[in-house]
Design an enzyme around this catalytic site. Structure first.
Site, PDB file in Angstrom:
ATOM      1  N   SER A  66       1.008  -1.594  -0.260  1.00 54.76           N
ATOM      2  CA  SER A  66       0.389   0.017   0.110  1.00 54.76           C
ATOM      3  C   SER A  66       0.896   1.718  -0.168  1.00 54.76           C
ATOM      4  CB  SER A  66      -1.054   0.536   1.007  1.00 54.76           C
ATOM      5  OG  SER A  66      -2.135  -0.189   0.854  1.00 54.76           O
ATOM      6  N   LYS A 101       0.722   3.358  -2.971  1.00 54.69           N
ATOM      7  CA  LYS A 101      -0.540   4.850  -3.436  1.00 54.69           C
ATOM      8  C   LYS A 101      -0.043   5.709  -2.946  1.00 54.69           C
ATOM      9  CE  LYS A 101      -4.003   1.448  -1.807  1.00 54.69           C
ATOM     10  NZ  LYS A 101      -4.315   0.390  -0.271  1.00 54.69           N
ATOM     11  N   TYR A 119      -2.380  -1.566 -10.408  1.00 52.94           N
ATOM     12  CA  TYR A 119      -2.088  -2.120  -8.944  1.00 52.94           C
ATOM     13  C   TYR A 119      -1.640  -3.129  -8.179  1.00 52.94           C
ATOM     14  CZ  TYR A 119      -3.973  -2.126  -4.082  1.00 52.94           C
ATOM     15  OH  TYR A 119      -3.943  -1.825  -3.354  1.00 52.94           O
ATOM     16  N   TYR A 139      -4.597   3.228   7.818  1.00 47.77           N
ATOM     17  CA  TYR A 139      -5.957   2.945   7.905  1.00 47.77           C
ATOM     18  C   TYR A 139      -6.611   2.967   8.609  1.00 47.77           C
ATOM     19  CZ  TYR A 139      -2.439  -0.597   5.466  1.00 47.77           C
ATOM     20  OH  TYR A 139      -1.678  -1.425   4.651  1.00 47.77           O
ATOM     21  N   VAL A 178       0.849  -3.558   4.602  1.00 48.05           N
ATOM     22  CA  VAL A 178       0.733  -5.120   4.449  1.00 48.05           C
ATOM     23  C   VAL A 178       1.662  -6.028   4.616  1.00 48.05           C
ATOM     24  CG1 VAL A 178      -1.943  -5.158   4.699  1.00 48.05           C
ATOM     25  CG2 VAL A 178      -0.631  -6.256   2.656  1.00 48.05           C
TER      26      VAL A 178
HETATM   27  N1  GLU Z   1      -1.574  -5.225  -2.426  1.00 45.14           N
HETATM   28  C1  GLU Z   1      -2.690  -5.073  -1.904  1.00 45.14           C
HETATM   29  C2  GLU Z   1      -3.983  -4.824  -1.374  1.00 45.14           C
HETATM   30  O1  GLU Z   1      -4.368  -4.535  -2.444  1.00 45.14           O
HETATM   31  C3  GLU Z   1      -2.306  -3.578  -0.582  1.00 45.14           C
HETATM   32  C4  GLU Z   1      -2.362  -3.828   1.106  1.00 45.14           C
HETATM   33  C5  GLU Z   1      -1.690  -2.857   2.063  1.00 45.14           C
HETATM   34  O2  GLU Z   1      -1.189  -2.722   1.924  1.00 45.14           O
HETATM   35  O3  GLU Z   1      -2.686  -2.303   2.686  1.00 45.14           O
HETATM   36  O4  GLU Z   1      -4.615  -5.903  -0.225  1.00 45.14           O
END
Ligand code: GLU
Length: 340
Positions: A83, A86, A209, A261, A279
């Site tokens: 994540s 992002k 993504y 989060y 994560v």
């Molecule tokens: N590639 C993971 C997903 O989309 C990233 C989740 C994360 O790190 O929050 O579930």
């Protein structure tokens, strides 16, 4: 989680520079030592390959905007950025398309729900809500300006590599493991499409993504990437202007409200820094004008944030005087005027 340790640290104003280099080195080593033994939390396993991570790993890097680096522990261990990508894809897309376009398309408000929630979208008329949840990240990635899916991937990988100051590589095993199991993200892509929120193909956007999440980084890389956001978009190691200063401001604003989060509010309350976690156990926390902390440790709390990483960032934010909301009477204290 954030119970206050008995730290003998006076509050310092958020202005000024990092403390002298020898002091930063001491505090990074101290943070590593304090939290290396903490075994709370679980390693993520909803992407099957992540379950194989070595839970004992713990690495911490502080990168200053002056090019200084202070590291302790497993700072060279590679893990997938997940994540945290992002934040940097958002910055690159904003740099290309501008503040308004991305704001209008993706939004900047916290959902209060899990990062992979479909309900958040349904409750908000199909809005992806913000670029740090999966819906918003997929909508942001769908805006990547290039002619073919291969070129879009090159654009993303090259952009994140400029933030890191080195060529980042795809972890094929992580990519394949997630691509085979990401039914929920595909549903999010399709839901975005059903609301008319995507101009490109939903599954192609989800695939891009998924690739960006599988780029391999280290705690060291995260600190350098964060320090670039702290330094008006200039990578302090390479001197390259990666994005504009305005884009850094916008990105850090979104990280402050949505980067951790459902615990973003608590994080800001306790640590006072824009940050993003992933994560696989990475965290980048950014102190505008000063530098950034990159942390890696795979055990996560229930929201998906690295347990040791959070504690180490809390310790460093307090001891280095990074909390953005902190002031002291009469402005910066004397110690803050002695720089690196
Ligand atoms: N590639 C993971 C997903 O989309 C990233 C989740 C994360 O790190 O929050 O579930």
């Amino acid at each position: 989680m954030f119970e206050h340790d008995a730290l003998d640290i006076e509050q310092r104003a958020s202005t000024g520079a990092l403390p002298p280099r020898s002091r930063v080195a001491e505090l990074v080593a101290e943070a590593d030592e304090r939290y290396a033994g903490l075994d709370d939390g679980e390693v993520a396993d909803y992407i099957p390959v992540l379950a194989a991570a070595d839970a004992r790993r713990f690495g911490l890097t502080v990168a200053g905007v002056d090019g200084s680096l202070h590291e302790a522990g497993d700072v060279g261990i590679a893990f997938s950025i997940q994540s945290i990508s992002k934040a940097f894809v958002f910055a690159l897309v904003c740099d290309e398309l501008g503040h308004e376009a991305v704001h209008e398309r993706v939004g900047v408000n916290n959902t209060g729900l899990a990062f992979n929630s479909l309900i958040a979208m349904e409750l908000n008329g199909g809005s992806p809500m913000n670029p740090m949840v999966n819906a918003g990240a997929i909508a942001t990635t769908a805006l990547v300006p290039a002619a073919s899916s291969e070129e879009r991937w090159v654009w993303v990988r090259h952009g994140l590599s400029r933030f890191a100051g080195r060529e980042l590589a795809l972890d094929e095993v992580v990519y394949r493991s997630e691509a085979e199991t990401n039914h929920r993200n595909r549903a999010i892509g399709k839901l975005l499409q059903s609301y008319g929120r995507l101009d490109s193909d939903a599954l192609e956007a989800v695939d891009l993504y998924t690739r960006q999440c599988a780029l391999s980084v280290t705690a060291h890389d995260l600190a350098v990437m964060g320090a670039t956001l702290a330094d008006g978009g200039v990578n302090p190691m390479t001197g390259e202007q990666v994005v504009s200063a305005e884009v850094c401001r916008d990105t850090l604003t979104v990280l402050a409200s949505c980067g951790m989060y459902e615990r973003s509010g608590e994080w800001l309350f306790e640590i006072g820094l824009p940050a993003k976690s992933g994560v696989s156990g990475g965290i980048v926390a950014v102190s505008p004008g000063k530098g950034a902390v990159g942390a890696y440790s795979p055990r996560l709390d229930a929201a998906g944030n690295s347990v040791r990483g959070q504690r180490a960032c809390a310790h460093l934010s307090r001891s280095l005087g990074l909390n953005l909301f902190a002031s002291v009477r009469g402005g910066a204290s004397e110690s803050e005027e002695s720089h690196v």
